[in-house]
Write a protein that holds these residues in place. Structure first.
Motif, short mmCIF file in Angstrom:
data_model
loop_
_atom_site.label_atom_id
_atom_site.label_comp_id
_atom_site.label_asym_id
_atom_site.label_seq_id
_atom_site.Cartn_x
_atom_site.Cartn_y
_atom_site.Cartn_z
N ARG A 112 0.81 -1.21 0.15
CA ARG A 112 -0.02 0.08 -0.01
C ARG A 112 0.98 1.30 -0.03
N ARG A 113 2.05 1.27 0.81
CA ARG A 113 2.89 2.51 0.72
C ARG A 113 3.50 2.74 -0.37
N ALA A 114 4.04 1.62 -1.30
CA ALA A 114 4.41 1.72 -2.56
C ALA A 114 3.40 2.11 -3.52
N ALA A 115 2.44 2.01 -3.34
CA ALA A 115 1.21 2.47 -4.29
C ALA A 115 0.96 3.92 -4.19
N VAL A 116 1.42 4.61 -3.38
CA VAL A 116 1.21 5.98 -3.16
C VAL A 116 2.60 6.78 -3.10
#
Length: 206
Positions: A112-116
């Motif tokens: 999820r962190r990589a997505a944003v």
């Protein structure tokens, strides 16, 4: 707002799209940005406007010590230790990002962190991408739910440890609903991160 307990809670102020709740010991001529808050005797915290109907029903003790308001669990973020992260949260609330969060599955944070934050480029050597809603929540990782900004890397590390500790204290497990309460709101950063860690409290211990 009605007085709750011995400490009590006085009327709210809408600042930057969030709700600041103040205890009874305030300096006369209370300024717009909480500059003269008597922090040693006042109870001050900031919540999202959407969370206010729920948190109004609870005392400061329930929110800040018991970490629970009826069926809603509470995570504390201390603006004295994380002024820029607290700013990002308050600005995210002002933009309509979710105030009711749900703990995600263990080990799902990185995706999820990589997505944003995957394409984020820090402007400063000790800067880091901060995201709200947190990557540890099911709301995190969805661009429409997330606000990102650069914060000091120390704050980012502090937040990671703080969230793990707060989840344990509040009994937050996968699927648990919770909201964030910002303590020491007078310490929220008033401008963007410019490469200087302005926090007066550099330690992240409780």
């Amino acid at each position: 707002m009605a007085t709750k307990t011995g400490l009590g809670i006085l009327p709210i102020l809408l600042i930057g799209g969030a709700v600041v709740v103040l205890g009874p010991q305030l300096v006369p001529g209370f300024p717009d940005l909480l500059g003269d808050l008597t922090t040693d005797t006042a109870v001050a915290y900031q919540v999202a406007p959407g969370a206010k109907p729920k948190t109004d029903r609870c005392t400061a003790d329930q929110l800040l010590k018991q970490r629970q308001c009826d069926d809603l669990k509470v995570v504390l973020i201390d603006a004295a230790k994380m002024p820029f992260i607290a700013q990002n949260i308050a600005l995210a609330w002002a933009e309509g990002k979710p105030f009711a969060l749900h703990k995600g599955a263990p080990g799902s944070d990185a995706g999820r962190r990589a997505a944003v934050c995957g394409n984020f480029k820090a402007q400063f050597a000790k800067g880091s991408c901060d995201e709200y809603a947190f990557a540890s929540t099911t709301e995190g990782g969805v661009p429409a739910n997330v606000r990102i900004m650069e914060v000091p890397l120390r704050e980012q590390n502090c937040q990671g440890g703080t969230l793990r500790q707060e989840y344990r204290r509040a009994g937050i497990v996968e699927g648990s609903a919770f909201t964030v309460v910002i303590t020491n709101p007078e310490k929220i950063a008033t401008g963007p991160y410019a490469g200087v860690d302005i926090a007066k409290e550099q330690s992240c211990g409780s």
